[in-house]
Motif scaffolding. Sequence first.
Motif, PDB file in Angstrom:
ATOM      1  N   LEU A  49       0.836  -1.190   0.000  1.00  0.00           N
ATOM      2  CA  LEU A  49       0.000   0.000   0.000  1.00  0.00           C
ATOM      3  C   LEU A  49       0.876   1.247   0.000  1.00  0.00           C
ATOM      4  O   LEU A  49       2.013   1.215   0.484  1.00  0.00           O
ATOM      5  CB  LEU A  49      -0.926   0.034   1.221  1.00  0.00           C
ATOM      6  CG  LEU A  49      -1.893  -1.135   1.426  1.00  0.00           C
ATOM      7  CD1 LEU A  49      -1.271  -2.189   2.333  1.00  0.00           C
ATOM      8  CD2 LEU A  49      -3.201  -0.659   2.038  1.00  0.00           C
ATOM      9  N   SER A  50       0.348   2.326  -0.524  1.00  0.00           N
ATOM     10  CA  SER A  50       1.059   3.606  -0.497  1.00  0.00           C
ATOM     11  C   SER A  50       0.054   4.725  -0.266  1.00  0.00           C
ATOM     12  O   SER A  50      -1.143   4.570  -0.521  1.00  0.00           O
ATOM     13  CB  SER A  50       1.824   3.836  -1.803  1.00  0.00           C
ATOM     14  OG  SER A  50       0.926   3.939  -2.889  1.00  0.00           O
ATOM     15  N   GLY A  51       0.555   5.847   0.222  1.00  0.00           N
ATOM     16  CA  GLY A  51      -0.322   6.977   0.510  1.00  0.00           C
ATOM     17  C   GLY A  51       0.451   8.078   1.186  1.00  0.00           C
ATOM     18  O   GLY A  51       1.595   8.365   0.820  1.00  0.00           O
ATOM     19  N   THR A  52      -0.155   8.679   2.204  1.00  0.00           N
ATOM     20  CA  THR A  52       0.468   9.818   2.867  1.00  0.00           C
ATOM     21  C   THR A  52       0.392   9.672   4.380  1.00  0.00           C
ATOM     22  O   THR A  52      -0.432   8.929   4.914  1.00  0.00           O
ATOM     23  CB  THR A  52      -0.213  11.136   2.464  1.00  0.00           C
ATOM     24  OG1 THR A  52      -1.604  11.081   2.822  1.00  0.00           O
ATOM     25  CG2 THR A  52      -0.074  11.390   0.974  1.00  0.00           C
ATOM     26  N   SER A  53       1.258  10.414   5.051  1.00  0.00           N
ATOM     27  CA  SER A  53       1.300  10.450   6.504  1.00  0.00           C
ATOM     28  C   SER A  53       1.545  11.881   6.947  1.00  0.00           C
ATOM     29  O   SER A  53       2.186  12.662   6.247  1.00  0.00           O
ATOM     30  CB  SER A  53       2.421   9.541   7.025  1.00  0.00           C
ATOM     31  OG  SER A  53       2.611   9.711   8.418  1.00  0.00           O
ATOM     32  N   SER A  75       4.611   4.370   2.615  1.00  0.00           N
ATOM     33  CA  SER A  75       4.126   3.078   2.135  1.00  0.00           C
ATOM     34  C   SER A  75       4.025   2.077   3.275  1.00  0.00           C
ATOM     35  O   SER A  75       4.605   2.268   4.352  1.00  0.00           O
ATOM     36  CB  SER A  75       5.055   2.525   1.047  1.00  0.00           C
ATOM     37  OG  SER A  75       6.353   2.295   1.575  1.00  0.00           O
ATOM     38  N   THR A  76       3.273   1.011   3.017  1.00  0.00           N
ATOM     39  CA  THR A  76       3.151  -0.134   3.921  1.00  0.00           C
ATOM     40  C   THR A  76       3.212  -1.403   3.079  1.00  0.00           C
ATOM     41  O   THR A  76       2.546  -1.491   2.049  1.00  0.00           O
ATOM     42  CB  THR A  76       1.818  -0.109   4.691  1.00  0.00           C
ATOM     43  OG1 THR A  76       1.785   1.033   5.550  1.00  0.00           O
ATOM     44  CG2 THR A  76       1.656  -1.362   5.550  1.00  0.00           C
ATOM     45  N   THR A  98       6.046  -0.131   7.878  1.00  0.00           N
ATOM     46  CA  THR A  98       5.218   1.049   7.641  1.00  0.00           C
ATOM     47  C   THR A  98       6.049   2.310   7.796  1.00  0.00           C
ATOM     48  O   THR A  98       6.875   2.407   8.707  1.00  0.00           O
ATOM     49  CB  THR A  98       4.037   1.088   8.629  1.00  0.00           C
ATOM     50  OG1 THR A  98       3.242  -0.084   8.458  1.00  0.00           O
ATOM     51  CG2 THR A  98       3.173   2.314   8.399  1.00  0.00           C
ATOM     52  N   ARG A 100       6.068   6.383   8.541  1.00  0.00           N
ATOM     53  CA  ARG A 100       5.340   7.510   9.122  1.00  0.00           C
ATOM     54  C   ARG A 100       6.200   8.758   8.997  1.00  0.00           C
ATOM     55  O   ARG A 100       7.422   8.679   8.977  1.00  0.00           O
ATOM     56  CB  ARG A 100       5.023   7.264  10.601  1.00  0.00           C
ATOM     57  CG  ARG A 100       3.984   6.210  10.839  1.00  0.00           C
ATOM     58  CD  ARG A 100       3.676   6.060  12.324  1.00  0.00           C
ATOM     59  NE  ARG A 100       2.592   5.115  12.516  1.00  0.00           N
ATOM     60  CZ  ARG A 100       2.754   3.803  12.543  1.00  0.00           C
ATOM     61  NH1 ARG A 100       3.957   3.292  12.429  1.00  0.00           N
ATOM     62  NH2 ARG A 100       1.717   3.005  12.697  1.00  0.00           N
ATOM     63  N   ILE A 239      -1.986   7.935   9.204  1.00  0.00           N
ATOM     64  CA  ILE A 239      -1.627   7.400   7.889  1.00  0.00           C
ATOM     65  C   ILE A 239      -2.905   7.046   7.140  1.00  0.00           C
ATOM     66  O   ILE A 239      -3.850   6.507   7.721  1.00  0.00           O
ATOM     67  CB  ILE A 239      -0.759   6.131   8.025  1.00  0.00           C
ATOM     68  CG1 ILE A 239       0.574   6.448   8.692  1.00  0.00           C
ATOM     69  CG2 ILE A 239      -0.518   5.486   6.668  1.00  0.00           C
ATOM     70  CD1 ILE A 239       1.381   5.202   9.002  1.00  0.00           C
ATOM     71  N   HIS A 241      -3.458   4.915   3.598  1.00  0.00           N
ATOM     72  CA  HIS A 241      -2.791   4.186   2.525  1.00  0.00           C
ATOM     73  C   HIS A 241      -3.802   3.393   1.694  1.00  0.00           C
ATOM     74  O   HIS A 241      -4.808   2.904   2.217  1.00  0.00           O
ATOM     75  CB  HIS A 241      -1.746   3.216   3.095  1.00  0.00           C
ATOM     76  CG  HIS A 241      -0.489   3.888   3.539  1.00  0.00           C
ATOM     77  ND1 HIS A 241       0.498   3.230   4.243  1.00  0.00           N
ATOM     78  CD2 HIS A 241      -0.043   5.159   3.372  1.00  0.00           C
ATOM     79  CE1 HIS A 241       1.489   4.064   4.494  1.00  0.00           C
ATOM     80  NE2 HIS A 241       1.179   5.235   3.981  1.00  0.00           N
ATOM     81  N   GLY A 243      -3.903   0.303  -1.540  1.00  0.00           N
ATOM     82  CA  GLY A 243      -3.047  -0.639  -2.244  1.00  0.00           C
ATOM     83  C   GLY A 243      -3.752  -1.924  -2.608  1.00  0.00           C
ATOM     84  O   GLY A 243      -4.984  -2.016  -2.596  1.00  0.00           O
TER      85      GLY A 243
END
Length: 250
Positions: A49-53, A75-76, A98, A100, A239, A241, A243
């Motif tokens: 998974l990917s995204g923002t923190s 990412s996670t 993960t 952060r 977070i 995410h 994915g």
Amino acid sequence: MNFSCSPVHIINNTLNTLIMRFISITLVCFFTLIISSLAAQTTVGMRVLSGTSSLTSAQDVLPSNLGTHSRVAGSTFGLVVERDLTYHVSLRSGVQQTQRGTTLQQGTIPKLLGASLPLNYEARIRMSYVEVPLALKFSVPIAQQQVELFGWGGATAGYALAGSVRSRSTTSMNFQLATSKLDMVNYAFPRFHLGYTGGLGFGLNLGETLQFRLEAEYNRSAKKKAMLTPESGEHEYQILHFGAGMVFRL
């Protein structure tokens, strides 16, 4: 001045002990899931998974010399294991890494988490944690059991492995600086992490034992531990995410 017996020190030691116990219990549950796979329906797989923190709220007040904060990419990824408890409920765990962090802008402090910074900087902070989540998953099969809709909620415990600060000056030259690794030992960075986790997912069966998944996950710190500078106080991370993954039914 000796702070070894201060209330803050005692509270931190107590919290670290509780977190270590949680990690130990979760690891026992995790390996129990694997060992008991012959006695119950167990699902094992991988996900990315990917995204923002960022810090948990845009209203978090920081000292003026730290500037403002916004999100940073992360990412996670890791192993997921699920053991069915009933037809619609299962126990979900695994081991994952993960990221952060947060982005600080328009600050004027010379150092951040022990790393040197230019004036009027933009600093992207990232920490990598190894985590063990423990959650309950609720699922509903649809489309003649070819599709699974599911959600989960629970807790996660982790330990910070490494971190970095990538900074650049926001002056007219816009000079990019090299990434600085965080000295977590000398800086006394709070490395243990305890948080809440939850998410929603969609699973598409590709056969009797194989399933492709899309997932969205939200993770939030249970305790304020994001010490940016000794005088900044503590803040929480959150977070979000998105994915995909692939799992196998044993």
